[in-house]
Design a protein around this motif. Structure first.
Motif, mmCIF file in Angstrom:
data_model
loop_
_atom_site.group_PDB
_atom_site.id
_atom_site.type_symbol
_atom_site.label_atom_id
_atom_site.label_comp_id
_atom_site.label_asym_id
_atom_site.label_seq_id
_atom_site.Cartn_x
_atom_site.Cartn_y
_atom_site.Cartn_z
ATOM 1 N N TRP A 190 -2.734 1.893 -32.259
ATOM 2 C CA TRP A 190 -2.323 1.778 -31.033
ATOM 3 C C TRP A 190 -2.919 0.547 -30.276
ATOM 4 O O TRP A 190 -4.192 0.512 -30.173
ATOM 5 C CB TRP A 190 -2.706 3.084 -30.409
ATOM 6 N N LYS A 191 -1.993 0.046 -29.500
ATOM 7 C CA LYS A 191 -2.695 -1.127 -28.672
ATOM 8 C C LYS A 191 -2.096 -1.186 -27.352
ATOM 9 O O LYS A 191 -0.879 -0.486 -27.045
ATOM 10 C CB LYS A 191 -2.077 -2.613 -29.285
ATOM 11 N N PHE A 192 -2.942 -1.439 -26.330
ATOM 12 C CA PHE A 192 -2.269 -1.444 -24.804
ATOM 13 C C PHE A 192 -1.416 -2.451 -24.696
ATOM 14 O O PHE A 192 -1.542 -3.801 -25.319
ATOM 15 C CB PHE A 192 -3.564 -1.712 -24.001
ATOM 16 N N LYS A 193 -0.516 -2.227 -23.876
ATOM 17 C CA LYS A 193 0.571 -3.297 -23.458
ATOM 18 C C LYS A 193 0.532 -3.710 -21.909
ATOM 19 O O LYS A 193 0.539 -4.522 -21.617
ATOM 20 C CB LYS A 193 2.010 -2.794 -23.650
ATOM 21 N N THR A 194 0.279 -2.446 -21.170
ATOM 22 C CA THR A 194 -0.092 -2.620 -19.642
ATOM 23 C C THR A 194 -1.168 -1.548 -19.337
ATOM 24 O O THR A 194 -1.354 -0.517 -19.892
ATOM 25 C CB THR A 194 1.135 -2.363 -18.696
ATOM 26 N N ALA A 195 -1.641 -1.941 -18.145
ATOM 27 C CA ALA A 195 -2.816 -1.192 -17.479
ATOM 28 C C ALA A 195 -2.635 -1.052 -15.997
ATOM 29 O O ALA A 195 -2.876 -2.215 -15.446
ATOM 30 C CB ALA A 195 -4.190 -1.446 -17.986
ATOM 31 N N THR A 196 -2.314 -0.166 -15.418
ATOM 32 C CA THR A 196 -1.862 -0.338 -13.732
ATOM 33 C C THR A 196 -2.855 0.781 -13.077
ATOM 34 O O THR A 196 -2.734 1.893 -13.569
ATOM 35 C CB THR A 196 -0.630 0.131 -13.319
ATOM 36 N N PHE A 197 -3.594 0.407 -12.145
ATOM 37 C CA PHE A 197 -4.487 1.327 -11.339
ATOM 38 C C PHE A 197 -3.434 2.160 -10.507
ATOM 39 O O PHE A 197 -2.605 1.531 -9.894
ATOM 40 C CB PHE A 197 -5.485 0.556 -10.583
ATOM 41 N N ARG A 198 -3.746 3.474 -10.361
ATOM 42 C CA ARG A 198 -3.038 4.443 -9.459
ATOM 43 C C ARG A 198 -3.573 4.787 -8.271
ATOM 44 O O ARG A 198 -3.097 4.400 -7.019
ATOM 45 C CB ARG A 198 -2.421 5.758 -10.344
ATOM 46 N N ASN A 199 -4.559 5.526 -8.270
ATOM 47 C CA ASN A 199 -5.075 6.162 -7.113
ATOM 48 C C ASN A 199 -6.513 6.975 -7.331
ATOM 49 O O ASN A 199 -6.994 7.151 -8.520
ATOM 50 C CB ASN A 199 -4.467 7.282 -6.406
ATOM 51 N N VAL A 200 -6.937 7.311 -6.062
ATOM 52 C CA VAL A 200 -8.402 8.166 -6.299
ATOM 53 C C VAL A 200 -8.132 9.580 -5.665
ATOM 54 O O VAL A 200 -7.666 9.498 -4.590
ATOM 55 C CB VAL A 200 -9.293 7.439 -5.804
ATOM 56 N N THR A 201 -8.663 10.492 -6.233
ATOM 57 C CA THR A 201 -8.255 11.895 -5.743
ATOM 58 C C THR A 201 -9.880 12.668 -5.589
ATOM 59 O O THR A 201 -10.747 12.293 -6.199
ATOM 60 C CB THR A 201 -7.483 13.011 -6.658
ATOM 61 N N ARG A 202 -9.883 13.514 -4.614
ATOM 62 C CA ARG A 202 -11.097 14.296 -4.603
ATOM 63 C C ARG A 202 -10.998 15.683 -5.285
ATOM 64 O O ARG A 202 -10.011 16.291 -4.781
ATOM 65 C CB ARG A 202 -11.426 14.299 -3.139
ATOM 66 N N ASN A 203 -11.873 16.215 -5.991
ATOM 67 C CA ASN A 203 -11.733 17.512 -6.378
ATOM 68 C C ASN A 203 -13.169 18.367 -6.105
ATOM 69 O O ASN A 203 -14.030 17.748 -5.781
ATOM 70 C CB ASN A 203 -11.580 17.594 -7.869
ATOM 71 N N GLY A 204 -13.053 19.636 -6.024
ATOM 72 C CA GLY A 204 -14.098 20.609 -5.760
ATOM 73 C C GLY A 204 -13.997 21.301 -4.483
ATOM 74 O O GLY A 204 -12.906 21.240 -3.650
ATOM 75 N N GLN A 205 -15.204 21.540 -4.085
ATOM 76 C CA GLN A 205 -15.524 22.438 -2.696
ATOM 77 C C GLN A 205 -16.086 21.668 -1.670
ATOM 78 O O GLN A 205 -17.310 21.071 -1.815
ATOM 79 C CB GLN A 205 -16.180 23.585 -2.960
ATOM 80 N N LEU A 206 -15.282 21.456 -0.631
ATOM 81 C CA LEU A 206 -15.779 20.637 0.416
ATOM 82 C C LEU A 206 -16.192 21.545 1.633
ATOM 83 O O LEU A 206 -15.257 22.431 2.185
ATOM 84 C CB LEU A 206 -15.170 19.433 0.753
ATOM 85 N N PRO A 207 -17.333 21.579 2.280
ATOM 86 C CA PRO A 207 -17.601 22.476 3.408
ATOM 87 C C PRO A 207 -16.608 22.177 4.523
ATOM 88 O O PRO A 207 -15.902 20.925 4.528
ATOM 89 C CB PRO A 207 -18.913 21.901 4.020
ATOM 90 N N PRO A 208 -16.231 23.193 5.326
ATOM 91 C CA PRO A 208 -14.968 22.955 6.229
ATOM 92 C C PRO A 208 -15.201 22.198 7.511
ATOM 93 O O PRO A 208 -14.283 21.839 7.925
ATOM 94 C CB PRO A 208 -14.990 24.598 6.784
ATOM 95 N N CYS A 209 -16.428 22.117 7.625
ATOM 96 C CA CYS A 209 -16.627 21.051 8.918
ATOM 97 C C CYS A 209 -17.174 19.619 8.410
ATOM 98 O O CYS A 209 -17.768 18.936 9.134
ATOM 99 C CB CYS A 209 -17.740 21.784 9.915
ATOM 100 N N VAL A 210 -16.807 19.522 7.079
ATOM 101 C CA VAL A 210 -17.529 17.907 6.445
ATOM 102 C C VAL A 210 -16.193 17.180 5.998
ATOM 103 O O VAL A 210 -15.223 17.880 5.547
ATOM 104 C CB VAL A 210 -18.291 18.352 5.378
ATOM 105 N N SER A 211 -16.153 16.029 6.368
ATOM 106 C CA SER A 211 -14.848 15.246 5.666
ATOM 107 C C SER A 211 -15.774 14.128 4.833
ATOM 108 O O SER A 211 -16.889 13.465 5.176
ATOM 109 C CB SER A 211 -14.158 14.563 6.538
ATOM 110 N N SER A 212 -15.160 14.133 3.726
ATOM 111 C CA SER A 212 -15.826 13.057 2.551
ATOM 112 C C SER A 212 -14.421 12.370 2.141
ATOM 113 O O SER A 212 -13.609 12.965 1.268
ATOM 114 C CB SER A 212 -16.706 13.709 1.489
ATOM 115 N N GLU A 213 -14.489 11.139 2.480
ATOM 116 C CA GLU A 213 -13.111 10.406 1.827
ATOM 117 C C GLU A 213 -13.738 9.081 0.826
ATOM 118 O O GLU A 213 -14.550 8.398 1.312
ATOM 119 C CB GLU A 213 -12.502 9.871 3.293
ATOM 120 N N CYS A 214 -12.861 8.624 -0.053
ATOM 121 C CA CYS A 214 -13.020 7.517 -0.695
ATOM 122 C C CYS A 214 -12.100 6.462 -0.670
ATOM 123 O O CYS A 214 -10.749 6.696 -0.615
ATOM 124 C CB CYS A 214 -13.119 7.828 -2.151
ATOM 125 N N THR A 215 -12.579 5.152 -0.260
ATOM 126 C CA THR A 215 -11.432 4.155 0.195
ATOM 127 C C THR A 215 -11.744 3.245 -0.867
ATOM 128 O O THR A 215 -12.955 2.848 -1.046
ATOM 129 C CB THR A 215 -12.163 3.523 1.647
#
Length: 422
Positions: free
Chosen positions: A347-372
């Motif tokens: 098996w060999k690669f033909k293409t590679a394309t970045f899609r996105n970033v997501t956050r998983n897990g438990q975040l405190p309700p009064c806290v925001s944590s974002e990845c740009t």
């Protein structure tokens, strides 16, 4: 003529001798004078430094007293008296600084035994005034901290750098309970340590809607206790502490449950904010950990209509950063889409394309944590057997329940490469 010449020579020799003697005496005096001059300069420099240090200390003491005065409310004279008693018993001779963050430092000041005696506190319970100072030198928040050593062992003081280690999540050199109070003496939260590691975290929580309520004017108080093991919460307990049925409470007892009036709640460690903020410890820090957890999920194998070679598409997931705040944990995962072709059984690669970033897990309700994502550059090796992703990103964290809390941004550049999945 010879005689005159001889006499002239003798006279000249005598004059030279006098000059040498005068010069020698001057040098001796100079040699003696130099150490005195240097000593005087050292004394003057030392006096100047002492004067500057005294002025700085006087200014710091003034700022501390001013901050403490702001914690008093005219609506709660008994609590205000507690603050005055604290001011009278601060031992500035034992003041020390401890590192906290790049923009803040801890000021740790022992509280004198007289305060312990008047508040009926066990002598084996060292107490300090813990303050947070920003870069310009302002006192922005603070607590009384009482240390209850394990097994009530005799302890005269809290070891140096204990608070730095506590909030940097390093092992402490002591065991027991650190109970944090407002400057008026109100019990807010606590941290317990065993073998140098945090064993439990608890905070005092008011409950106006308890089923056990006997009067609409009563407020019940509980200690919400989270038990830790290997930096993970393994259990949670709710311990009943007491009830207050007064519409206006001004309790001056040690470790009071009585809320502080909002008038004296500047600094973020007292007042109603403690009832609503999802992070009961205002000094709690976001921590980050780079991770390298990968996984490939591939679809069904198809056939290239031109070459007749087997083909498939895969999603490569990469969990690259983990966040932590008290008992909350979350992470960020990026996804890269790849197309592959099987050539000669490989098996060999033909293409590679970045899609996105997501956050998983438990975040405190009064806290925001974002990845740009600042930049994401996928590539394929010359032999097409490996793919690579260079990722530049910024994580922005915000805590909305403390007005003094400033947003924190962390920017990183990392990369990963992986083989073609079979």
């Amino acid at each position: 003529m010879k005689s005159a010449c001889c006499h002239g020579l003798c006279l000249k020799t005598v004059e030279q001798s006098k000059t040498v003697t005068i010069y020698t005496n001057f040098m001796r005096k100079s040699i003696l004078f130099l150490p005195i001059l240097w000593a005087m300069m050292l004394i003057l420099t030392s006096c100047q430094k002492d004067a500057e240090k005294k002025n700085n200390n006087d200014e710091l003491v003034s700022r501390i007293y001013s901050w403490l005065d702001k914690q008093k409310s005219p609506n709660q004279p008994n609590k205000a008296a507690n603050v005055d008693l604290l001011k009278e018993n601060i031992d500035f001779s034992g003041l020390r600084f401890e590192h906290f963050t790049k923009n803040e430092q801890f000021i740790v000041i022992p509280i004198k035994e007289n305060y312990q005696i008047k508040k009926n506190i066990d002598k084996n319970t060292p107490s300090v005034l813990l303050l947070v100072q920003d870069k310009p030198g302002n006192i922005i928040r603070g607590n009384i901290v009482r240390y209850y050593p394990e097994n009530n062992q005799p302890m005269n003081s809290i070891p140096d750098n204990s608070f730095y280690k506590m909030y940097a999540e390093k092992d402490l050199e002591c065991n027991g309970v650190f109970r944090f109070l407002s400057p008026t003496g109100r019990w807010l939260f606590q941290r317990e340590y065993k073998n140098g590691k945090m064993k439990s975290f608890g905070y005092v929580k008011a409950d106006n809607n308890s089923q056990a309520r006997i009067s609409t004017d009563c407020t019940y108080y509980f200690l919400n206790l989270y038990l830790w093991e290997n930096d993970v919460v393994i259990a949670q307990e709710t311990i009943y502490l007491g009830v207050i049925c007064e519409t206006s409470c001004d309790d001056a007892i040690n470790e009071s449950l009585c809320p502080d009036d909002e008038f004296g709640s500047s600094g973020g460690s007292s007042g109603s904010a403690q009832e609503t903020c999802c992070i009961p410890d205002p000094n709690a820090q976001f921590s980050y950990e780079k991770t390298n957890i990968t996984r490939d999920d591939c679809g069904l194998v198809g056939v290239d209509p031109i070459t007749g070679n087997p083909t498939k598409s895969c999603i490569h997931s990469w969990t690259f950063d983990k966040g932590h705040l008290l008992w909350y944990n979350w992470d960020f995962t990026c996804f890269t889409h790849t197309d592959l072709e099987k050539i000669g059984g490989t098996w060999k690669f033909k293409t590679a394309t970045f899609r996105n970033v997501t956050r998983n897990g438990q975040l405190p309700p009064c806290v925001s944590s974002e990845c740009t994502v600042n930049a994401a550059n996928p590539s394929i090796s010359a032999d097409r057997l490996r793919a690579k992703l260079n990722l530049s990103y910024t994580i922005s964290n915000r805590l909305i329940c403390y007005t003094w809390w400033s947003p924190g941004n962390v920017t990183s550049t990392i990369s990963t490469d992986w083989p073609a999945p079979y």
